[in-house]
Design a protein around this motif. Sequence first.
Motif, short mmCIF file in Angstrom:
data_model
loop_
_atom_site.label_atom_id
_atom_site.label_comp_id
_atom_site.label_asym_id
_atom_site.label_seq_id
_atom_site.Cartn_x
_atom_site.Cartn_y
_atom_site.Cartn_z
N LEU A 56 23.43 -15.14 3.64
CA LEU A 56 23.82 -15.70 2.20
C LEU A 56 23.95 -17.35 2.59
O LEU A 56 23.30 -18.01 1.80
CB LEU A 56 24.53 -15.13 1.30
N LEU A 57 24.95 -17.38 3.38
CA LEU A 57 25.32 -18.76 3.71
C LEU A 57 24.27 -19.59 4.21
O LEU A 57 23.98 -20.72 4.06
CB LEU A 57 26.57 -18.71 4.41
N SER A 59 20.85 -19.19 3.78
CA SER A 59 19.90 -19.45 2.63
C SER A 59 20.50 -20.73 1.89
O SER A 59 19.74 -21.57 1.35
CB SER A 59 19.63 -18.24 1.75
N TYR A 60 21.85 -20.70 1.48
CA TYR A 60 22.49 -21.57 0.88
C TYR A 60 22.46 -22.96 1.28
O TYR A 60 21.88 -24.00 0.86
CB TYR A 60 23.81 -21.13 0.29
N LEU A 61 22.78 -22.96 2.65
CA LEU A 61 22.64 -24.38 3.47
C LEU A 61 21.33 -24.94 3.67
O LEU A 61 21.43 -26.02 3.99
CB LEU A 61 23.52 -24.21 4.93
N ASP A 62 20.23 -24.29 3.82
CA ASP A 62 18.98 -24.80 3.69
C ASP A 62 18.81 -25.75 2.60
O ASP A 62 17.83 -26.48 3.00
CB ASP A 62 17.79 -23.61 3.44
N ARG A 63 19.30 -25.64 1.62
CA ARG A 63 19.29 -26.67 0.56
C ARG A 63 20.18 -27.80 0.10
O ARG A 63 20.37 -28.20 -0.83
CB ARG A 63 18.85 -25.86 -0.74
N ARG A 64 21.32 -27.76 1.54
CA ARG A 64 22.41 -28.53 0.93
C ARG A 64 22.76 -29.33 2.49
O ARG A 64 22.21 -29.07 3.40
CB ARG A 64 23.54 -27.71 0.84
N ASN A 320 13.22 -22.42 5.88
CA ASN A 320 13.54 -21.12 6.21
C ASN A 320 14.54 -21.00 7.45
O ASN A 320 14.82 -20.05 8.03
CB ASN A 320 12.38 -19.95 6.69
N ALA A 323 18.14 -19.84 6.74
CA ALA A 323 17.79 -18.32 6.31
C ALA A 323 17.77 -17.39 7.67
O ALA A 323 18.19 -16.26 7.68
CB ALA A 323 16.84 -17.98 5.34
#
Length: 392
Positions: A56-57, A59-64, A320, A323
Amino acid sequence: MRNLRIILTFNFLLGALNAFFWTIYPVYMKELGLSGLQFGALGSIMTISSGLVSFLLGSYLDRRPVVKVLFASEASVALTFLLVYPGRMDLLVAYSVLQGILGTVGHLASTLLVSRCAAELERDFPRASGLWSLGMASGAALGWAPKILSSWTGQPIVHYYRLSILWISVAYLLSSSLVLAVEEPPVRGSATGRRITPFLRILAVDAVVGFGAGVSVHNLDFYFAKKFNITSAELGTLIVVEHLIMGAFMYFSHGVSRRVGGTLRLYVASQIPAIGLLIALPFSPSWPVAMAIAAARTILMNMVNPIYSALLLRIVGPGNYGALTGARNLVWNLSVGPGRLLGGAMMDYWLDLPLFFTASVYSVSLLLLRLLVWPLAREGVGEELPEGEGPG
């Protein structure tokens, strides 16, 4: 290039401090009187807690943005070293939980930062890993310090293990701040969709390799301390040799893979002799022989990992990366955790048994690699692969 130079320096410094710590940790645990099962259980706690936050982290950091995340995680890791200092089991358990979580955050953030700052992923990703490994070679040499100081002063070596842990904590905290100088590029949106099949194939291989590694390789330093009664000095020498050669190879692995026909061919060619050396290790008559075999095994088994990881990132495509890294970390740690516990129990029954078990598991993993991952590289799933990265 400025960003990449800062990241390479950051990797070198933290690699050095991590290596110094890990020359001390297993022999310090032996001096505290831990059994193989207890040591394996601490490792299992660390790896399982790591796995809980991974996917989950990622996937979250992919956009941050990740620079501040990386600093916060590594600065916190520096403070967790202090939990090891007293040698109390409750604090060692707390350290294992926190180190597992924070280490995962740092690994994910570091992977994404390198991928965003890299001019060429398959070249710069292994270089970042190579500098980490060369840093580990430098830091591991400090493993001699507790033994030398103990012989000079007559103080028990455990005293200098504890002082070293304090020094590492402070130096790690200061070194972590270097990453704040990186000017992170803007985060790009996903360029490709997320197909589940490539993920599942990659993760299936990782699960088998991780379980095998957990049974013996992740307990190997403790195994050496038990079998040959070594200290941080001898263990540090082993790590110096391993990471000096391995780091140099990682730095130039991109060019080597092209010459031998691709990353996967190079990967398989390095794994087969490494498995043979793992089988030979229990028959070592002395520590110098065991050290030579162990160093060769570690170098062969790990020197291609960074460029292999870069290939897998290429397969799933931009957007990705986090992720996949998170999912791989999740599966790896959930596999390594039970493996370490099983391997620790095996050591208490027969010290050499985990090594033979791991060799058989690694052999199965190569078959799975050929069946599951090789076709993905041929197909170029996600983003078109550069010439020479497929199996040919």
